[in-house]
Write a protein that holds these residues in place. Sequence first.
Motif, PDB file in Angstrom:
ATOM      1  N   GLU A 167       3.334  -3.910  12.541  1.00  0.00           N
ATOM      2  CA  GLU A 167       3.681  -2.539  12.519  1.00  0.00           C
ATOM      3  C   GLU A 167       4.730  -2.265  11.413  1.00  0.00           C
ATOM      4  OE1 GLU A 167       4.676  -0.601  16.441  1.00  0.00           O
ATOM      5  OE2 GLU A 167       3.944  -2.567  17.012  1.00  0.00           O
ATOM      6  N   ASP A 168       5.681  -3.154  10.957  1.00  0.00           N
ATOM      7  CA  ASP A 168       6.369  -2.778   9.938  1.00  0.00           C
ATOM      8  C   ASP A 168       5.848  -2.886   8.523  1.00  0.00           C
ATOM      9  OD1 ASP A 168       8.620  -2.443  11.675  1.00  0.00           O
ATOM     10  OD2 ASP A 168       9.423  -4.377  11.375  1.00  0.00           O
ATOM     11  N   LEU A 169       4.861  -4.032   8.449  1.00  0.00           N
ATOM     12  CA  LEU A 169       4.002  -4.200   6.847  1.00  0.00           C
ATOM     13  C   LEU A 169       3.359  -2.784   7.014  1.00  0.00           C
ATOM     14  CD1 LEU A 169       3.298  -7.776   6.695  1.00  0.00           C
ATOM     15  CD2 LEU A 169       5.005  -6.548   5.507  1.00  0.00           C
ATOM     16  N   LEU A 170       2.577  -2.565   7.882  1.00  0.00           N
ATOM     17  CA  LEU A 170       1.722  -1.362   7.679  1.00  0.00           C
ATOM     18  C   LEU A 170       2.389  -0.092   7.525  1.00  0.00           C
ATOM     19  CD1 LEU A 170      -0.415  -3.669   8.447  1.00  0.00           C
ATOM     20  CD2 LEU A 170      -1.821  -1.829   9.579  1.00  0.00           C
ATOM     21  N   ALA A 171       3.543   0.112   8.036  1.00  0.00           N
ATOM     22  CA  ALA A 171       4.281   1.212   7.668  1.00  0.00           C
ATOM     23  C   ALA A 171       4.798   1.527   6.393  1.00  0.00           C
ATOM     24  CB  ALA A 171       5.466   1.085   8.858  1.00  0.00           C
ATOM     25  N   ALA A 172       5.230   0.310   5.774  1.00  0.00           N
ATOM     26  CA  ALA A 172       5.513  -0.011   4.485  1.00  0.00           C
ATOM     27  C   ALA A 172       4.235   0.516   3.517  1.00  0.00           C
ATOM     28  CB  ALA A 172       5.915  -1.378   3.940  1.00  0.00           C
ATOM     29  N   ALA A 173       3.096   0.022   3.964  1.00  0.00           N
ATOM     30  CA  ALA A 173       1.947   0.174   3.276  1.00  0.00           C
ATOM     31  C   ALA A 173       1.506   1.954   3.213  1.00  0.00           C
ATOM     32  CB  ALA A 173       0.655  -0.361   3.823  1.00  0.00           C
ATOM     33  N   ASP A 174       1.827   2.406   4.416  1.00  0.00           N
ATOM     34  CA  ASP A 174       1.558   3.962   4.390  1.00  0.00           C
ATOM     35  C   ASP A 174       2.565   4.504   3.768  1.00  0.00           C
ATOM     36  OD1 ASP A 174      -0.495   3.392   6.316  1.00  0.00           O
ATOM     37  OD2 ASP A 174       0.780   3.682   8.203  1.00  0.00           O
ATOM     38  N   TRP A 206      -0.670   3.244   0.264  1.00  0.00           N
ATOM     39  CA  TRP A 206      -1.984   2.287   0.541  1.00  0.00           C
ATOM     40  C   TRP A 206      -2.526   3.015   1.708  1.00  0.00           C
ATOM     41  CZ3 TRP A 206      -2.146  -3.047  -1.894  1.00  0.00           C
ATOM     42  CH2 TRP A 206      -1.434  -2.964  -3.057  1.00  0.00           C
ATOM     43  N   VAL A 207      -4.011   2.979   1.604  1.00  0.00           N
ATOM     44  CA  VAL A 207      -5.033   3.396   2.203  1.00  0.00           C
ATOM     45  C   VAL A 207      -5.686   1.946   2.748  1.00  0.00           C
ATOM     46  CG1 VAL A 207      -6.853   4.611   3.027  1.00  0.00           C
ATOM     47  CG2 VAL A 207      -5.251   5.705   1.400  1.00  0.00           C
ATOM     48  N   PRO A 208      -5.787   1.538   3.945  1.00  0.00           N
ATOM     49  CA  PRO A 208      -6.344   0.312   4.410  1.00  0.00           C
ATOM     50  C   PRO A 208      -7.917   0.391   4.524  1.00  0.00           C
ATOM     51  CG  PRO A 208      -5.667   1.506   6.334  1.00  0.00           C
ATOM     52  CD  PRO A 208      -5.035   2.121   5.053  1.00  0.00           C
ATOM     53  N   GLY A 243      -1.877   2.641  21.479  1.00  0.00           N
ATOM     54  CA  GLY A 243      -1.433   3.937  21.159  1.00  0.00           C
ATOM     55  C   GLY A 243      -1.239   3.968  19.643  1.00  0.00           C
ATOM     56  N   LEU A 244      -1.634   3.096  18.703  1.00  0.00           N
ATOM     57  CA  LEU A 244      -1.576   2.939  17.202  1.00  0.00           C
ATOM     58  C   LEU A 244      -2.926   3.718  16.900  1.00  0.00           C
ATOM     59  CD1 LEU A 244       0.079  -0.279  16.925  1.00  0.00           C
ATOM     60  CD2 LEU A 244       1.340   2.276  16.802  1.00  0.00           C
ATOM     61  N   ALA A 245      -2.767   4.271  15.656  1.00  0.00           N
ATOM     62  CA  ALA A 245      -3.977   5.004  14.755  1.00  0.00           C
ATOM     63  C   ALA A 245      -4.860   3.671  14.255  1.00  0.00           C
ATOM     64  CB  ALA A 245      -3.629   5.773  13.737  1.00  0.00           C
ATOM     65  N   GLY A 246      -5.987   3.762  14.558  1.00  0.00           N
ATOM     66  CA  GLY A 246      -6.893   2.559  14.064  1.00  0.00           C
ATOM     67  C   GLY A 246      -8.132   2.522  14.882  1.00  0.00           C
ATOM     68  N   GLU A 247      -8.840   1.493  14.661  1.00  0.00           N
ATOM     69  CA  GLU A 247     -10.096   1.134  15.431  1.00  0.00           C
ATOM     70  C   GLU A 247      -9.473   0.054  16.375  1.00  0.00           C
ATOM     71  OE1 GLU A 247     -14.589  -0.504  14.739  1.00  0.00           O
ATOM     72  OE2 GLU A 247     -13.317  -0.270  12.961  1.00  0.00           O
ATOM     73  N   VAL A 295      -3.505  -4.940  12.552  1.00  0.00           N
ATOM     74  CA  VAL A 295      -3.902  -5.664  11.415  1.00  0.00           C
ATOM     75  C   VAL A 295      -4.580  -4.738  10.298  1.00  0.00           C
ATOM     76  CG1 VAL A 295      -5.191  -7.508  10.545  1.00  0.00           C
ATOM     77  CG2 VAL A 295      -4.325  -7.875  12.473  1.00  0.00           C
ATOM     78  N   GLY A 296      -3.972  -4.695   9.281  1.00  0.00           N
ATOM     79  CA  GLY A 296      -4.956  -4.132   8.083  1.00  0.00           C
ATOM     80  C   GLY A 296      -5.379  -4.928   6.949  1.00  0.00           C
ATOM     81  N   VAL A 297      -6.430  -4.453   6.422  1.00  0.00           N
ATOM     82  CA  VAL A 297      -7.152  -5.155   5.661  1.00  0.00           C
ATOM     83  C   VAL A 297      -7.020  -3.946   4.114  1.00  0.00           C
ATOM     84  CG1 VAL A 297      -9.264  -5.749   4.563  1.00  0.00           C
ATOM     85  CG2 VAL A 297      -8.711  -6.512   6.710  1.00  0.00           C
ATOM     86  N   TYR A 298      -6.491  -4.716   2.923  1.00  0.00           N
ATOM     87  CA  TYR A 298      -6.018  -3.578   1.610  1.00  0.00           C
ATOM     88  C   TYR A 298      -6.982  -4.209   0.552  1.00  0.00           C
ATOM     89  CZ  TYR A 298      -2.595  -1.610   4.786  1.00  0.00           C
ATOM     90  OH  TYR A 298      -1.763  -0.794   5.880  1.00  0.00           O
ATOM     91  N   GLU A 299      -7.210  -3.560  -0.422  1.00  0.00           N
ATOM     92  CA  GLU A 299      -7.675  -4.054  -1.696  1.00  0.00           C
ATOM     93  C   GLU A 299      -6.297  -4.353  -2.274  1.00  0.00           C
ATOM     94  OE1 GLU A 299     -10.693  -3.997  -2.381  1.00  0.00           O
ATOM     95  OE2 GLU A 299     -11.756  -2.762  -1.135  1.00  0.00           O
ATOM     96  N   THR A 300      -6.427  -5.503  -3.218  1.00  0.00           N
ATOM     97  CA  THR A 300      -5.358  -5.831  -4.045  1.00  0.00           C
ATOM     98  C   THR A 300      -5.676  -4.859  -5.220  1.00  0.00           C
ATOM     99  OG1 THR A 300      -7.043  -7.410  -5.343  1.00  0.00           O
ATOM    100  CG2 THR A 300      -5.663  -8.213  -3.362  1.00  0.00           C
ATOM    101  N   ARG A 301      -4.210  -4.899  -5.732  1.00  0.00           N
ATOM    102  CA  ARG A 301      -3.895  -4.188  -6.997  1.00  0.00           C
ATOM    103  C   ARG A 301      -2.988  -4.845  -8.113  1.00  0.00           C
ATOM    104  NH1 ARG A 301      -1.267   1.746  -4.475  1.00  0.00           N
ATOM    105  NH2 ARG A 301      -2.974   2.218  -3.068  1.00  0.00           N
ATOM    106  N   TRP A 302      -3.435  -4.905  -9.245  1.00  0.00           N
ATOM    107  CA  TRP A 302      -2.661  -5.511 -10.346  1.00  0.00           C
ATOM    108  C   TRP A 302      -2.384  -4.743 -11.188  1.00  0.00           C
ATOM    109  CZ3 TRP A 302      -1.479 -10.654  -9.120  1.00  0.00           C
ATOM    110  CH2 TRP A 302      -2.369 -11.056  -8.411  1.00  0.00           C
ATOM    111  N   ALA A 303      -1.090  -4.634 -11.783  1.00  0.00           N
ATOM    112  CA  ALA A 303      -0.449  -3.836 -12.745  1.00  0.00           C
ATOM    113  C   ALA A 303      -0.443  -4.727 -14.105  1.00  0.00           C
ATOM    114  CB  ALA A 303       0.749  -3.362 -12.094  1.00  0.00           C
TER     115      ALA A 303
END
Length: 232
Positions: A34-41, A45-47, A57-61, A81-89
Amino acid sequence: MTITSPHNAKLKEVRALHRRRERDDRGRFVAEGEDLLAAADAAGWVPVHRLVAEGSGLAGEEVDPDLLGGVSTLGSGSRVVGVYETRWAQPVGPLCVALWGVGDPGNVGAVIRSALAFGASSVALGPNCADPYSPKAVRASMGAIFTLPVARVASIDELPGETIGLAARAGDELRGDGATAERTLVIGAERTGLGEDVEQACDRLAHIPISSESLNAAMAATIALYEVTRRP
């Protein structure tokens, strides 16, 4: 509908991404808890997928809790668990941290965390560095991977500002001088250091005065960041 089959394509993808050692061809990575996905939110970042334990009770599938625990490295207690697209800057200043040959993903993630804590503008990864989007690196970053720009570079010339190579007992003692000029701290692996060619490519060398032989990359980066960002 709740996912109840271990053969579900999304669960298979999570398992595959956990096994990878290098950047996945699909350019995706996994974050757990939950902490990592909260940081992403919080960072916007959209998973691609957000999988949550049924009844959490959490939002998701929703996924059968035992199945979600089976694909999680956190064990049976995992709720999301979240799956995200990588980002490179691009590497940017005024303060950049560059890693060279740091192969431990835990160290890479910890450096990203420290860089964010001390107000660095970006982290750049040179050749032979661990994947910052591997599960171990993402966990070690404690969510900083979602906030701080991360770049990949092939040479010192691509780094912003003055390049300061950290080398054991070489150059001047690293000290905070209150300067605001653009600069990059270049840090190598604990055992091998930066290598002669990289040291020669840096604008100057500096060292952290210690009584032992070396510090690991994450500790060296943290001390160096503290030193260069403090007022004299």
